[in-house]
Design an enzyme around this catalytic site. Structure first.
Site, PDB file in Angstrom:
ATOM      1  N   ARG A   1      -6.353   0.397 -19.915  1.00  0.00           N
ATOM      2  CA  ARG A   1      -7.522  -0.502 -19.894  1.00  0.00           C
ATOM      3  C   ARG A   1      -8.230  -0.601 -21.252  1.00  0.00           C
ATOM      4  NH1 ARG A   1     -11.481  -0.073 -14.657  1.00  0.00           N
ATOM      5  NH2 ARG A   1     -11.963  -2.276 -14.458  1.00  0.00           N
TER       6      ARG A   1
ATOM      7  N   GLU B   1       2.160  -0.402 -16.645  1.00  0.00           N
ATOM      8  CA  GLU B   1       2.627  -1.597 -17.355  1.00  0.00           C
ATOM      9  C   GLU B   1       4.026  -1.342 -17.891  1.00  0.00           C
ATOM     10  OE1 GLU B   1       0.013  -3.256 -20.371  1.00  0.00           O
ATOM     11  OE2 GLU B   1       1.554  -4.663 -20.998  1.00  0.00           O
TER      12      GLU B   1
ATOM     13  N   GLU C   1     -10.725  -5.654 -18.447  1.00  0.00           N
ATOM     14  CA  GLU C   1     -10.894  -4.625 -19.467  1.00  0.00           C
ATOM     15  C   GLU C   1     -12.274  -4.575 -20.139  1.00  0.00           C
ATOM     16  OE1 GLU C   1      -7.210  -6.201 -21.105  1.00  0.00           O
ATOM     17  OE2 GLU C   1      -6.605  -4.147 -21.520  1.00  0.00           O
TER      18      GLU C   1
ATOM     19  N   ALA D   1      -3.614  -6.997 -19.854  1.00  0.00           N
ATOM     20  CA  ALA D   1      -4.432  -7.690 -20.848  1.00  0.00           C
ATOM     21  C   ALA D   1      -5.521  -8.546 -20.188  1.00  0.00           C
ATOM     22  CB  ALA D   1      -3.555  -8.543 -21.777  1.00  0.00           C
TER      23      ALA D   1
ATOM     24  N   GLN E   1       3.209  -2.788 -12.707  1.00  0.00           N
ATOM     25  CA  GLN E   1       2.480  -3.969 -13.170  1.00  0.00           C
ATOM     26  C   GLN E   1       3.439  -5.010 -13.728  1.00  0.00           C
ATOM     27  OE1 GLN E   1      -0.436  -1.055 -15.391  1.00  0.00           O
ATOM     28  NE2 GLN E   1      -1.174  -3.118 -15.749  1.00  0.00           N
TER      29      GLN E   1
ATOM     30  N   PHE F   1      -6.442  -1.274 -24.028  1.00  0.00           N
ATOM     31  CA  PHE F   1      -5.201  -1.429 -24.787  1.00  0.00           C
ATOM     32  C   PHE F   1      -5.417  -1.254 -26.294  1.00  0.00           C
ATOM     33  CE2 PHE F   1      -1.234  -3.828 -25.912  1.00  0.00           C
ATOM     34  CZ  PHE F   1      -0.380  -3.332 -24.956  1.00  0.00           C
TER      35      PHE F   1
ATOM     36  N   PHE G   1      -4.278   0.650 -14.138  1.00  0.00           N
ATOM     37  CA  PHE G   1      -5.096   0.790 -15.351  1.00  0.00           C
ATOM     38  C   PHE G   1      -4.278   0.734 -16.641  1.00  0.00           C
ATOM     39  CE2 PHE G   1      -7.121   3.416 -11.960  1.00  0.00           C
ATOM     40  CZ  PHE G   1      -8.138   2.530 -11.644  1.00  0.00           C
TER      41      PHE G   1
ATOM     42  N   ARG H   1      -3.855  -4.332 -31.150  1.00  0.00           N
ATOM     43  CA  ARG H   1      -5.144  -4.692 -30.559  1.00  0.00           C
ATOM     44  C   ARG H   1      -6.275  -3.854 -31.167  1.00  0.00           C
ATOM     45  NH1 ARG H   1      -7.445  -7.880 -26.497  1.00  0.00           N
ATOM     46  NH2 ARG H   1      -5.513  -8.634 -25.568  1.00  0.00           N
TER      47      ARG H   1
ATOM     48  N   THR I   1      -1.866 -10.205 -27.047  1.00  0.00           N
ATOM     49  CA  THR I   1      -1.740 -10.436 -28.487  1.00  0.00           C
ATOM     50  C   THR I   1      -0.302 -10.840 -28.826  1.00  0.00           C
ATOM     51  OG1 THR I   1      -1.323  -8.091 -28.866  1.00  0.00           O
ATOM     52  CG2 THR I   1      -3.594  -8.837 -29.061  1.00  0.00           C
TER      53      THR I   1
HETATM   54 MO1  MOS Z   1      -3.375  -3.318 -19.530  1.00  0.00          MO
HETATM   55  S1  MOS Z   1      -4.087  -1.731 -20.624  1.00  0.00           S
HETATM   56  O1  MOS Z   1      -3.135  -4.452 -20.800  1.00  0.00           O
HETATM   57  O2  MOS Z   1      -1.958  -2.832 -18.695  1.00  0.00           O
END
Ligand code: MOS
Length: 769
Positions: A336, A226, A707, A503, A191, A338, A222, A304, A434
């Site tokens: 997902r 990331e 999300e 996000a 990601q 976060f 998901f 978050r 954030t």
């Molecule tokens: Mo998503 S949980 O902000 O990769």
């Protein structure tokens, strides 16, 4: 939908990392993980493994030319273990061989001796030991201490929420291709192309311009890709550079489950005070986040949790404290929502318990305290264009809540062992990273002389349809047929300094950048068209469905004729654009600011039926009203909403991640880890997108969808709790997720079963998370 990935998926033609044609001389990589959750490395000998058939190299930390560090927020995670191992599954050595089988076979030849140290698995224990990854943070609004006495009821409780395996269909993987002068091109299932690029540059000790990361699409992510695609990409790149050969590293399913972090389990303590009028006056909460062995994104995820600690409610006095606890579990990561879902789950527990103490239904308390326009969040931002009450009322009328309530009550009074539960679940989710700096996107658009378009952005396609949304944006700006637009892979050469696609912001940030780039080209096209049409004011020129109009009148120019003329006049047919969300900021010293561009709102009505003899249950219905603004691509958004809801239900009901007392993952296959299937999907699943809403900060006024819908699944948990309450009204129900059928049965009969000789409640092999 022609031109979308969905089209390829449905034909089985979408390619992933493991499907790429294998280059000449390809080496396959396999990883030796630590089997111990915590220990000191006494001996690591690769001699025998190196002699295995087909093996080209066996690499350890000592073979890393740059810095052995992959941490994103905190430098606390080596790519390959050095003196210690801190979790079971931690990569220790890398084998490179001529075949996948040879690489995996050689792992057995590596001699690794680890002296075990005590493993800490419980976040509260970690905090006692001072093992916090970052200092605790507290969000405050008003003064909780001043108002407890004014409350009619004050209740307290403890809440546990479980981990969750991402279970993306495509496992983690990368293909690394070495180039000239120490450069490397990496095709990664990530990601975060720039995140991978940065880490590879650091591992190899080269400048970022020597590393290209290219991403075609991901078979799901998901949040699991990331931050955690990085290690596998860096290992492949390391192997490629050391062996001067292409290297492929694709994890098997079980390896992926055993080596990669998951959703953070939390345990939390809350206290809530409600006045005689049913208004929540004060809410105090402490979150213990089980971060695992490395920071990964945990501090941001915990932040978050704080942002969403009051859910969809206005609470005038709040004190929320969050502890980022280092344990010896896998480094837990983005998933997902976060951290948002974990925060919202707790306030719903508090409301549920406070309602029982007041003798009213949770829905009554929820409705009384629902966010309204201009209400302040604990972080200082005011709710604007707040559609929480509209969605709530629309659910009640559209799905006839009162009738459902009466029907469920009738059912429960006429059934002894079957009980139904009903719950309303409002969701409010802040849209933006954030971490303010990440709220930027970029696009590169080319119009070729045949009138076709190539669009590159920083957005990564992971099945969420973001490429199709980008395509839609470009086609709308120019008013041309969608088949003219091609959205390219995400390459760090074409778009630099990308934020992770995360996000829920992928379409917003990169769609806006695409809009800006396309508009810049459109202005040039109109200028040329005006000259061709002998019209002084280019503002009078307009393109509608590929046809050019001047002053509202059709002309003899169309898209096909216009573009070659623009080229022949030597006018630039390409544009690069950047977008940064305006007006957002956050002051971490004060813990106040305007961190979000906007909020997504909605409400779900959830209904379940529990078999109180067996502990089994069915999800009868989840019916939602969701404020999405005017949708860019309604089919894509509906798919995201439905998928999110089912994934949320899975998190809170079936999906149970278990570790042994030594910190080894027990649920490491699909026979021991159960995700929702078609039978666990709500029998009725309805999503209605609120009409006549707008969102000036979204692309064409749309809102992010990735999300927020996951959190409707929380309503299913509280519907189950309501059904249990209908069966045993006196019980002070513990709130612990997931509510598997086993846990539900123990909730109903735990005390009585424990009295039976030799029966232990809870399983010996599981540890509290
Ligand atoms: Mo998503 S949980 O902000 O990769």
């Amino acid at each position: 939908m022609k031109g979308s990935d969905l089209d390829l998926h449905s034909r089985g033609q979408a390619g992933f990392v493991d499907d790429l044609p294998e280059p000449e001389g390809l080496l396959h990589a396999a990883v030796l993980p630590s089997s111990v959750a915590h220990g000191t490395v006494k001996r690591l000998d690769t001699t025998k493994a190196k002699r295995c058939r087909g093996v080209r190299a066996v690499l350890t930390a000592a073979d890393i030319p740059g810095i052995n560090q992959i941490g994103t927020l905190v430098d606390d995670e080596p790519l390959l273990a050095e003196q210690t191992v801190d979790f079971a599954g931690q990569p220790v050595a890398l084998v490179l061989a001529e075949s996948e089988a040879a690489a995996r076979a050689a792992l057995a030849g590596i001699e690794l001796e680890v002296e075990e140290l005590p493993a800490v698995l419980d976040p509260r224990r970690a905090r006692e030991l001072g093992e916090l990854i970052v200092p605790p943070r507290t969000f405050c609004l008003g003064e909780v201490e001043a108002v407890w006495e004014q409350c009619q009821v004050v209740v307290e409780g403890t809440v546990e929420s479980g981990s969750q395996e991402h279970l993306y269909l495509e496992t983690q993987g990368s293909l690394a291709l070495p180039g000239e002068r120490g450069s490397v091109k990496v095709i990664s299932s990530t990601q975060s192309p720039t995140g991978v690029q940065r880490v590879i540059a650091r591992i190899l000790g080269v400048a970022m311009h020597r590393v290209e990361v290219d991403v075609t699409r991901l078979g799901g992510a998901f949040g699991g890709k990331e931050d955690q695609a990085t290690a596998w990409a860096a290992l492949a790149a390391l192997g490629a550079v050391r062996c001067r050969a292409p290297v492929k590293l694709v994890l098997h399913r079980q390896e992926d489950m055993v080596y990669t972090g998951k959703r953070h389990p939390y345990c939390s303590d809350y206290r809530i005070g409600v006045g005689a009028d049913g208004k929540v006056l004060a809410y105090q909460v402490e979150f213990y986040q089980n971060a695992g062995a490395a920071a990964d994104l945990s501090p941001a995820i915990l932040e978050r949790t704080l942002f969403h600690c009051t859910g969809s409610y206005f609470v005038p006095n709040v004190k929320a404290t969050a502890y980022c606890c280092r344990t010896n579990l896998l480094p837990n990561t983005a998933f997902r929502g976060f951290g948002g879902p974990q925060g919202m789950f707790v306030i719903e527990a508090a409301v549920f318990k406070a309602a029982a103490a007041l003798g009213v239904s949770p829905a009554e308390l929820q409705e009384k305290n629902l966010l309204r326009e201009a209400d302040t969040f604990p972080y200082g931002m005011a709710a604007t264009r707040c559609s929480a009450p509209i969605c709530w009322q629309e659910v009640k009328s559209r799905y006839d809540y009162e009738e459902a309530r009466a029907r469920v009550d009738r059912f429960n009074s006429t059934h002894r062992l079957l009980k139904k539960g009903l719950a309303l679940m409002p969701v409010c989710f802040g849209i933006s990273f954030t971490n303010t700096v990440l709220n930027q996107g970029a696009a590169l658009v080319h119009v070729y002389t045949d009138g076709s378009l190539s669009v590159s952005t920083g957005a990564v396609e992971m099945g969420q349809g973001v490429k199709y949304k980008i395509l839609e944006v470009a086609a709308r700006v120019f008013s041309i047929d969608r088949s003219r637009v091609k959205v390219e892979s995400t390459s760090t050469l074409r778009v630099a300094n990308t934020s992770p696609t995360a996000a829920s912001t992928g379409a917003d940030l990169n769609g806006k950048a695409t809009e800006i780039a396309c508009k810049a080209i459109l202005e040039r096209l109109k200028q040329v068209a005006a000259e061709e049409l002998k019209q002084k004011d280019p503002g009078k020129v307009e393109i509608r469905d590929e046809q050019l109009y001047c002053d509202g009148k059709q002309t003899n120019l169309n898209w096909d004729r216009l573009i070659p003329r623009v080229y022949s006049r030597r006018v630039n047919l390409s544009a690069q654009a950047h977008y940064a969300t305006p007006g957002i900021y956050f002051d971490k010293a004060e813990e106040k600011g305007e961190p979000f561009a906007y909020h997504a709102y909605g409400t779900a009505l959830c209904e379940v039926t529990v078999d109180c003899l067996r502990g089994t249950y069915e999800v009868d219905a989840v019916k939602v009203v969701h404020d999405l603004g005017p949708s860019l691509v309604p089919q894509v958004d509906l798919g995201q909403a439905e998928g999110g809801i089912v994934q949320g239900i899975g998190w809170l009901t079936l999906e149970e991640v278990l570790y042994s007392e030594e910190g080894r993952l027990l649920t490491n296959t699909l026979s021991t880890y159960k995700v929702p299937d078609i039978y666990h999907t709500p029998k009725e699943l309805e999503v209605h997108f609120l009409e006549n809403t707008e969102n000036p900060l979204g692309v064409f006024h749309s809102k992010a969808i990735g999300e927020p819908p996951l959190m409707y699944g929380i309503g299913v948990y509280y519907a189950l709790l309501a059904a249990i309450q209908a069966f045993c009204p006196q019980a002070d129900l513990p709130v612990a997720a997931p509510m598997t059928p086993e846990r539900l049965l123990m909730t109903l009969y735990g005390d009585r079963l424990a009295e039976l000789k030799g029966f232990k409640t809870g399983s010996r092999r599981t540890v509290p998370q």
